[in-house]
Design a protein around this motif. Structure first.
Motif, PDB file in Angstrom:
ATOM      1  N   ARG A  29       0.835  -1.179  -0.100  1.00 58.21           N
ATOM      2  CA  ARG A  29       0.077   0.081  -0.119  1.00 58.21           C
ATOM      3  C   ARG A  29       1.072   1.082  -0.011  1.00 58.21           C
ATOM      4  N   TYR A  30       0.699   2.259  -0.848  1.00 63.56           N
ATOM      5  CA  TYR A  30       1.324   3.231  -1.126  1.00 63.56           C
ATOM      6  C   TYR A  30       0.424   4.451  -1.679  1.00 63.56           C
ATOM      7  N   PHE A  31       0.796   5.691  -1.816  1.00 63.05           N
ATOM      8  CA  PHE A  31      -0.115   6.631  -2.809  1.00 63.05           C
ATOM      9  C   PHE A  31       0.119   6.429  -4.185  1.00 63.05           C
ATOM     10  N   ALA A  32      -0.662   7.156  -4.951  1.00 58.03           N
ATOM     11  CA  ALA A  32      -0.676   6.772  -6.339  1.00 58.03           C
ATOM     12  C   ALA A  32       0.219   7.698  -6.866  1.00 58.03           C
ATOM     13  N   GLY A  35       7.292   7.635  -5.955  1.00 55.13           N
ATOM     14  CA  GLY A  35       7.715   7.874  -4.483  1.00 55.13           C
ATOM     15  C   GLY A  35       8.644   6.796  -4.176  1.00 55.13           C
ATOM     16  N   ARG A  36       8.427   6.424  -2.671  1.00 52.66           N
ATOM     17  CA  ARG A  36       9.192   5.492  -1.898  1.00 52.66           C
ATOM     18  C   ARG A  36       8.848   4.011  -2.364  1.00 52.66           C
ATOM     19  N   ALA A  37       7.724   3.712  -2.822  1.00 52.83           N
ATOM     20  CA  ALA A  37       7.111   2.334  -3.052  1.00 52.83           C
ATOM     21  C   ALA A  37       7.639   1.903  -4.543  1.00 52.83           C
ATOM     22  N   THR A  64      -7.269  11.904   1.648  1.00 49.12           N
ATOM     23  CA  THR A  64      -6.585  10.638   2.026  1.00 49.12           C
ATOM     24  C   THR A  64      -5.661  10.396   3.183  1.00 49.12           C
ATOM     25  N   LEU A  65      -5.156  11.635   3.632  1.00 51.57           N
ATOM     26  CA  LEU A  65      -4.288  11.487   4.951  1.00 51.57           C
ATOM     27  C   LEU A  65      -5.438  11.347   6.097  1.00 51.57           C
ATOM     28  N   ALA A  66      -6.664  12.148   6.196  1.00 53.54           N
ATOM     29  CA  ALA A  66      -7.610  11.919   7.015  1.00 53.54           C
ATOM     30  C   ALA A  66      -8.091  10.362   7.167  1.00 53.54           C
ATOM     31  N   PHE A  78       3.060   3.024  12.185  1.00 53.78           N
ATOM     32  CA  PHE A  78       3.581   4.198  12.283  1.00 53.78           C
ATOM     33  C   PHE A  78       2.821   5.389  11.535  1.00 53.78           C
ATOM     34  N   GLY A  79       1.509   4.998  11.034  1.00 58.26           N
ATOM     35  CA  GLY A  79       0.882   6.107  10.121  1.00 58.26           C
ATOM     36  C   GLY A  79       1.575   6.411   8.919  1.00 58.26           C
ATOM     37  N   LEU A  80       2.548   5.637   8.318  1.00 61.82           N
ATOM     38  CA  LEU A  80       3.185   6.165   7.324  1.00 61.82           C
ATOM     39  C   LEU A  80       3.210   4.980   5.995  1.00 61.82           C
ATOM     40  N   LEU A  81       3.100   5.540   4.907  1.00 58.89           N
ATOM     41  CA  LEU A  81       3.297   4.480   3.749  1.00 58.89           C
ATOM     42  C   LEU A  81       4.558   4.544   3.029  1.00 58.89           C
ATOM     43  N   PRO A  82       5.021   3.545   2.490  1.00 60.83           N
ATOM     44  CA  PRO A  82       4.489   2.296   2.339  1.00 60.83           C
ATOM     45  C   PRO A  82       4.349   1.242   3.464  1.00 60.83           C
ATOM     46  N   VAL A  83       3.357   0.386   3.332  1.00 62.60           N
ATOM     47  CA  VAL A  83       3.223  -0.763   4.198  1.00 62.60           C
ATOM     48  C   VAL A  83       3.190  -2.090   3.265  1.00 62.60           C
ATOM     49  N   THR A  92       6.785  -2.658   7.673  1.00 63.29           N
ATOM     50  CA  THR A  92       6.709  -1.156   7.595  1.00 63.29           C
ATOM     51  C   THR A  92       8.040  -0.413   7.133  1.00 63.29           C
ATOM     52  N   GLN A  93       8.084   0.817   6.749  1.00 67.38           N
ATOM     53  CA  GLN A  93       9.370   1.465   6.359  1.00 67.38           C
ATOM     54  C   GLN A  93      10.138   1.117   5.196  1.00 67.38           C
ATOM     55  N   THR A  94      10.090   1.757   4.216  1.00 68.87           N
ATOM     56  CA  THR A  94      10.831   1.348   2.913  1.00 68.87           C
ATOM     57  C   THR A  94      11.642   0.208   2.958  1.00 68.87           C
ATOM     58  N   LEU A  95      12.987   0.764   3.379  1.00 70.36           N
ATOM     59  CA  LEU A  95      14.240  -0.039   3.116  1.00 70.36           C
ATOM     60  C   LEU A  95      14.031  -1.431   3.708  1.00 70.36           C
ATOM     61  N   ALA A 126      20.613   5.383  -2.563  1.00 69.59           N
ATOM     62  CA  ALA A 126      19.846   5.949  -3.777  1.00 69.59           C
ATOM     63  C   ALA A 126      18.632   6.463  -3.122  1.00 69.59           C
ATOM     64  N   TYR A 127      17.875   5.909  -2.281  1.00 69.95           N
ATOM     65  CA  TYR A 127      16.693   6.256  -1.346  1.00 69.95           C
ATOM     66  C   TYR A 127      16.784   7.368  -0.607  1.00 69.95           C
ATOM     67  N   SER A 128      17.853   7.313   0.123  1.00 72.78           N
ATOM     68  CA  SER A 128      17.949   8.448   1.067  1.00 72.78           C
ATOM     69  C   SER A 128      18.524   9.753   0.442  1.00 72.78           C
TER      70      SER A 128
HETATM   71  N1  LIG Z   1      10.935   6.390   7.095  1.00 76.76           N
HETATM   72  C1  LIG Z   1       9.649   6.228   6.279  1.00 76.76           C
HETATM   73  C2  LIG Z   1       8.913   7.627   5.684  1.00 76.76           C
HETATM   74  C3  LIG Z   1       7.454   7.294   4.928  1.00 76.76           C
HETATM   75  C4  LIG Z   1       7.044   8.353   4.909  1.00 76.76           C
HETATM   76  O1  LIG Z   1       7.199   9.552   5.111  1.00 76.76           O
HETATM   77  N2  LIG Z   1       5.652   8.217   4.152  1.00 76.76           N
HETATM   78  C5  LIG Z   1       5.062   9.351   3.947  1.00 76.76           C
HETATM   79  C6  LIG Z   1       4.510   9.458   2.395  1.00 76.76           C
HETATM   80  S1  LIG Z   1       6.025   9.582   1.159  1.00 76.76           S
HETATM   81  C7  LIG Z   1       3.627   9.247   4.389  1.00 76.76           C
HETATM   82  O2  LIG Z   1       3.083   8.160   4.515  1.00 76.76           O
HETATM   83  N3  LIG Z   1       3.034  10.511   4.883  1.00 76.76           N
HETATM   84  C8  LIG Z   1       1.836  10.228   5.386  1.00 76.76           C
HETATM   85  C9  LIG Z   1       1.473  11.502   6.745  1.00 76.76           C
HETATM   86  O3  LIG Z   1       2.822  12.117   6.946  1.00 76.76           O
HETATM   87  O4  LIG Z   1       0.618  11.271   7.282  1.00 76.76           O
HETATM   88  C10 LIG Z   1       9.980   5.278   5.122  1.00 76.76           C
HETATM   89  O5  LIG Z   1      11.246   5.212   4.730  1.00 76.76           O
HETATM   90  O6  LIG Z   1       9.255   4.494   4.852  1.00 76.76           O
END
Ligand SMILES: N[C@@H](CCC(=O)N[C@@H](CS)C(=O)NCC(=O)O)C(=O)O
Length: 262
Positions: A29-32, A35-37, A64-66, A78-83, A92-95, A126-128
């Protein structure tokens, strides 16, 4: 009708046992956007893994964030994507997701610990240093409206400008992938990082890659191997300003040259 043995048909004894490997249930799951995914999507496709490519809409990011906040199961813990959901396991967390997928697909079994450390470093660089700095630029009109975009472009692109030459140094030879004889997930992180900066900075960055013999041969093979969003004009980030910012960055680079490119 005669029995089989009677008409002289013999059946060979089976020499191996065929069995079906259990196929995991995979959802990323990630955004459309890429990016990271995107490197993980490339890698899964490259390995012919069937997965649900769940994309949260970016047209109305606030909404979407809501939704992510209201339904923690979408991005927990962690409330962040990707998962990544791999059967019942959430990663969770990209790497860490990238490493996990490599392990699950058996690629790590062929590599010793130093080789894995080297590949993790390539993916992380590359990612960071290339991919993760993009939002600083694409969201700049919102986050830093008072700072001239050209100044941000110059600052944000210094590190990415050094990377074609650095990747050239760590590639084995002109036939090699970063992963060795076949691409590893690190290859797709490098591809996405360089592709993004080709888009931001335009021809001078692509020409810098083309001047490096090993990296340019790798680049051509990677472009031919990658399928998906790289060929479908999907944005790199969720920012609605991305196209405008990249266009202005390219104009700036065209006017002044990439004087900080090694
Ligand atoms: N350290 C995390 C960072 C993930 C991250 O910042 N994802 C952003 C999208 S690029 C996100 O989910 N943002 C949602 C929010 O801030 O509520 C990783 O490497 O996966």
């Amino acid at each position: 009708m005669p029995a089989r043995a009677e008409i002289g048909i013999t059946f060979p004894k089976p020499t191996c046992v065929a069995y079906a490997e259990r196929v995991p249930n995979v959802r990323l799951r990630y955004f459309a956007c890429r990016g990271r995914a995107e490197p993980i999507r490339h890698f899964l496709r490259d390995r012919a893994v069937v997965f649900e490519d769940a994309r949260e809409p970016i047209a109305d990011l606030r909404e979407t964030l809501a939704r992510l906040r209201d339904d923690p199961s979408r991005a927990a813990p962690f409330g962040l994507l990707p998962v990544l959901d791999w059967d019942d396991l959430r990663v969770t967390q990209t790497l860490p997701i990238a490493s996990f997928v490599g392990r699950e697909l058996g690629l790590h079994a062929r590599l010793d610990s130093p080789a894995l450390a080297r590949l993790d470093a390539v993916a992380s660089a590359a990612y960071s240093e290339l991919t993760s700095v993009l939002p600083e630029l694409t969201w700049a009109p919102l986050w830093y409206p008072e700072v001239p975009l050209e100044r941000l472009v110059k600052r944000a692109s210094r590190t990415p400008c050094g990377y074609p030459a650095r990747f050239e140094q760590v590639l084995g030879d002109e036939h090699a992938w970063f992963g060795g004889a076949e691409p590893h997930v690190a290859d797709f992180f490098v591809f996405e990082g360089l592709a993004a900066w080709c888009d931001v900075l335009g021809p001078p960055y692509a020409e810098a890659i083309a001047r490096l013999p090993k990296l340019s041969a790798w680049w051509d093979r990677a472009c031919a191997r990658v399928v998906g969003d790289a060929t479908r004009a999907v944005p790199f980030t969720a920012s609605p300003h991305e196209a405008d910012v990249f266009g202005r960055a390219r104009e700036f680079v065209q006017a002044q040259g990439l004087t900080w490119l090694p």
